[in-house]
Design an enzyme around this catalytic site. Structure first.
Site, mmCIF file in Angstrom:
data_model
loop_
_atom_site.group_PDB
_atom_site.id
_atom_site.type_symbol
_atom_site.label_atom_id
_atom_site.label_comp_id
_atom_site.label_asym_id
_atom_site.label_seq_id
_atom_site.Cartn_x
_atom_site.Cartn_y
_atom_site.Cartn_z
ATOM 1 N N SER A 112 -36.063 29.919 -41.655
ATOM 2 C CA SER A 112 -37.234 30.728 -41.327
ATOM 3 C C SER A 112 -38.214 30.899 -42.477
ATOM 4 C CB SER A 112 -36.778 32.109 -40.834
ATOM 5 O OG SER A 112 -35.919 31.987 -39.723
ATOM 6 N N LYS A 163 -22.748 24.883 -35.851
ATOM 7 C CA LYS A 163 -22.890 24.577 -37.283
ATOM 8 C C LYS A 163 -22.844 25.851 -38.126
ATOM 9 C CE LYS A 163 -27.154 26.187 -37.395
ATOM 10 N NZ LYS A 163 -27.733 27.254 -38.246
#
Length: 303
Positions: A112, A163
């Site tokens: 982000s 993941k």
């Protein structure tokens, strides 16, 4: 110009808002702290994107169910997690409650903070509705944010979700200073484990070699910007999980995902040795050093 409503004002929601705003779209961010009424913000929305944590998905869906939603509205889920009760993915929850609306999954190697800085990145939008995926692709594609489409939403979603478990293991590996060889082995075997789980779930194995699988795995497992990586790294430094989570900026979805994945793997008879050791580490049953030893001392076998 497209009207896009983003639900969730965290770092991921605001990063995606920045990407869409730069394209000149009418973008509104709504969260529980917003002064505007949810139903007012949604008026005329072409795309409704959910960037809330996994624990908030059910609440958001429930609120939307009581509002007049037209079938043309495209729902996009950017949440990476699994429901603790049903083991459903976010898109499965959305699609079950809004069967008449197209649902698109957005996932990829997208830290982000780097997105907000305008650094180059690529992502994937996946849906069984090709047209809806292409609409979302055009809405978010920019010179700094390249978006691909994919017809396997489950695989794209699971790649981004599973993941996170490996990112905890990777953080612990770096925290213990085990070196490049160990980390390469961990990520390679971790990808194999993800594909094994995903294939059993019904996803296409080749999807996990793309941006939302291998790409996201590499980004999350190699960056201190990753919250899940930080959990593993700080556990290896001797901190408690409770203390780590209390000071973490945002949610480390991998903590919840690990527990859900272990339960599903046991029920389905799937071998998940790395996930199992991460689970024991998070439960405080084992030290990071002992987790490594348990993996290294497994029975030898063909690759």
């Amino acid at each position: 110009m497209t009207k896009i409503v983003i639900i969730g004002a965290g770092v991921w929601g605001t990063a995606l808002s920045s990407v869409a705003s730069q394209k000149g779209h009418d973008v509104c961010i709504w969260s529980r702290r917003s002064e505007e009424r949810f139903e007012d913000v949604l008026v005329g929305a072409n795309i409704v994107l959910s960037a809330v944590s996994m624990s908030g998905v059910g609440s958001v869906v429930s609120q939307l169910q009581s509002l007049p939603i037209v079938p043309e509205t495209i729902f996009v889920t950017a949440t990476k997690g699994l429901d603790a009760t049903t083991t459903r993915t976010p898109s499965q929850i959305w699609q079950a409650e809004f069967p008449a609306n197209p649902v698109v999954v957005l996932s990829g190697p997208n830290l982000s903070k780097e997105i907000k800085q305008g650094l180059p990145a690529a992502s994937v939008v996946a849906s069984t509705n090709k047209k809806a995926a292409e609409v979302v692709q055009k809405a978010f594609s920019s010179p700094n944010f390249r978006v691909y489409t994919n017809p396997d939403p489950l695989g794209v979603e699971l790649g981004g979700t599973l993941k996170n478990v490996m990112a905890i293991a990777s953080g612990a590996c770096d925290g213990l200073q085990l070196g490049t060889n160990a980390k390469a082995a961990l990520l390679t075997r971790g990808l194999t484990e993800i594909i094994r789980v995903g294939a059993d779930w019904g996803a296409q194995p080749e999807t996990f070699y793309g941006l939302s699988g291998l790409g996201d795995l590499l980004a999350t497992c190699n960056s201190s910007l990753s919250r899940n990586y930080q959990v593993g790294y700080q556990l290896a430094q001797g901190k408690t999980l409770r203390d780590i989570l209390a000071h973490l900026e945002g949610t480390a979805e991998g903590v919840n995902t690990t527990a859900v994945l272990v339960e599903r793997a046991q029920r389905r008879g799937i071998s998940v040795p790395i996930t199992h050791q991460v689970y024991r580490l998070l439960q405080g049953e084992i030290t990071p050093q002992a987790a490594v030893e348990a993996l290294m001392l497994r029975d030898i076998k063909p690759e």
